[in-house]
Design an enzyme around this catalytic site. Structure first.
Site, PDB file in Angstrom:
ATOM      1  CG  HIS A 143      -1.727   1.189   1.445  1.00 13.28           C
ATOM      2  ND1 HIS A 143      -3.082   1.239   1.163  1.00 13.28           N
ATOM      3  CD2 HIS A 143      -1.409   2.413   1.943  1.00 13.28           C
ATOM      4  CE1 HIS A 143      -3.540   2.442   1.459  1.00 13.28           C
ATOM      5  NE2 HIS A 143      -2.548   3.173   1.946  1.00 13.28           N
ATOM      6  CD  GLU A 144       1.825   3.469   3.678  1.00 19.03           C
ATOM      7  OE1 GLU A 144       2.069   4.551   3.113  1.00 19.03           O
ATOM      8  OE2 GLU A 144       0.795   3.280   4.344  1.00 19.03           O
TER       9      GLU A 144
END
EC number: 3.4.24.-
Length: 299
Positions: A143-144
């Site tokens: 996600h990051e």
């Protein structure tokens, strides 16, 4: 699709700059008109301060944001599990290896920062590393890394910088108002007051009061959709939607972060770091976890 999103994010960067500098100019005009005797002078001063602050954050965003959140840098020897997951996700996403940081906090959270993939960094809390298994950690880091790959971080960094500058000026103005630090007006000023001056006074006060709220709303407008996109992009990297779903469910049960999180940088985290309730929940920078999970289940 991905390249279209990157192009849209770049256009949003310039739009955000315009909106935030407009808000900054309004606050500066209010401060200048009320306390410096020149609204235009205050406007110019505020824009100069905001420009310097934004440029500093853009080119030094990693160090500034990590310092704001008490993060410490780690390497392959000091945090091998986290380092290897970040390395794997960066390799799949075809971006340079980000710097890796850890925040000493028992809550579960993570965030990324940096103005471009070349100078990005990823941070995770000790609580996240203690609770997440490998698949869940890959989902969170994916996600990051997706934020970095999609150039979401540049938008967030600019928003953090300018929202902080707007809030700083507004707080300074309110403190001056409280302590009676406004410009002194002589009898000629009072006798010569016109309807225009009254209008400018009202506009100045409204700008000082409402600009920080407006800045927050702009952040909200761009933050929620980029969270959905990053969730989906993480699944694209890991090929494991259930791992991301399980990670989100654990994040939903996490306690608020114990260390202070600056309001402006709260939007950078994968999970709302403050877990506020009541009326404040309407100003979440993140969509509800339940909605994010449902979208992933539909993939």
């Amino acid at each position: 699709m991905l390249f279209d999103q990157i192009a849209r994010n770049k256009r949003k960067t310039w739009l955000l700059l315009l909106v935030f500098f407009l808000l900054l100019g309004l606050v500066g005009y209010g401060v200048g008109y009320l306390w410096l005797g020149s609204g235009f002078g205050g406007l110019i001063l505020a824009l100069v301060i905001g420009f310097i602050y934004a440029v500093t954050m853009i080119f030094q965003s990693t160090n500034v944001v990590m310092a704001m959140n008490g993060a410490r840098e780690v390497d392959e020897q000091t945090a091998p599990n986290l380092y290897h997951v970040v390395e794997d996700m960066a390799m799949v996403a075809q971006i340079p290896m980000p710097r890796v940081f850890i925040v000493d906090d028992p809550s579960m959270n993570a965030f990324a920062t940096g103005s471009s993939p070349k100078n990005a960094a990823v941070a995770a809390t000790t609580g996240l590393l203690a609770v997440m298994n490998r698949e869940e950690l890959e989902g969170v880091i994916g996600h990051e890394v997706s934020h970095i790959r999609n150039y979401d971080i540049r938008i967030s960094t600019i928003a953090v910088a300018l929202a902080s500058a707007i809030t700083m000026l507004a707080v300074m103005a309110r403190n001056m108002m409280f302590w009676g630090g406004g410009r002194r007006r002589n009898d000629d000023d009072r006798n010569g007051s016109s309807g225009l001056e009254i209008i400018l006074l009202i506009i100045s006060l409204i700008a000082i009061i409402l600009a920080p709220l407006a800045a927050t709303l702009v952040q909200l407008a761009i933050s929620r959709q980029r969270e959905f996109l990053a969730d989906a992009s993480s699944v694209e990297l890991t090929r494991n939607p259930q791992g991301m779903i399980n990670a989100l469910l654990k994040l939903d049960n996490s306690a608020p972060m114990q260390h202070h999180v600056d309001d402006a940088s709260a939007a950078l985290f994968i999970n709302d770091p403050k877990k506020e309730s009541g009326l404040q929940k309407f100003f979440y920078t993140h969509p509800p976890i339940s909605e994010r999970v449902e979208r992933l289940k539909q993939m």
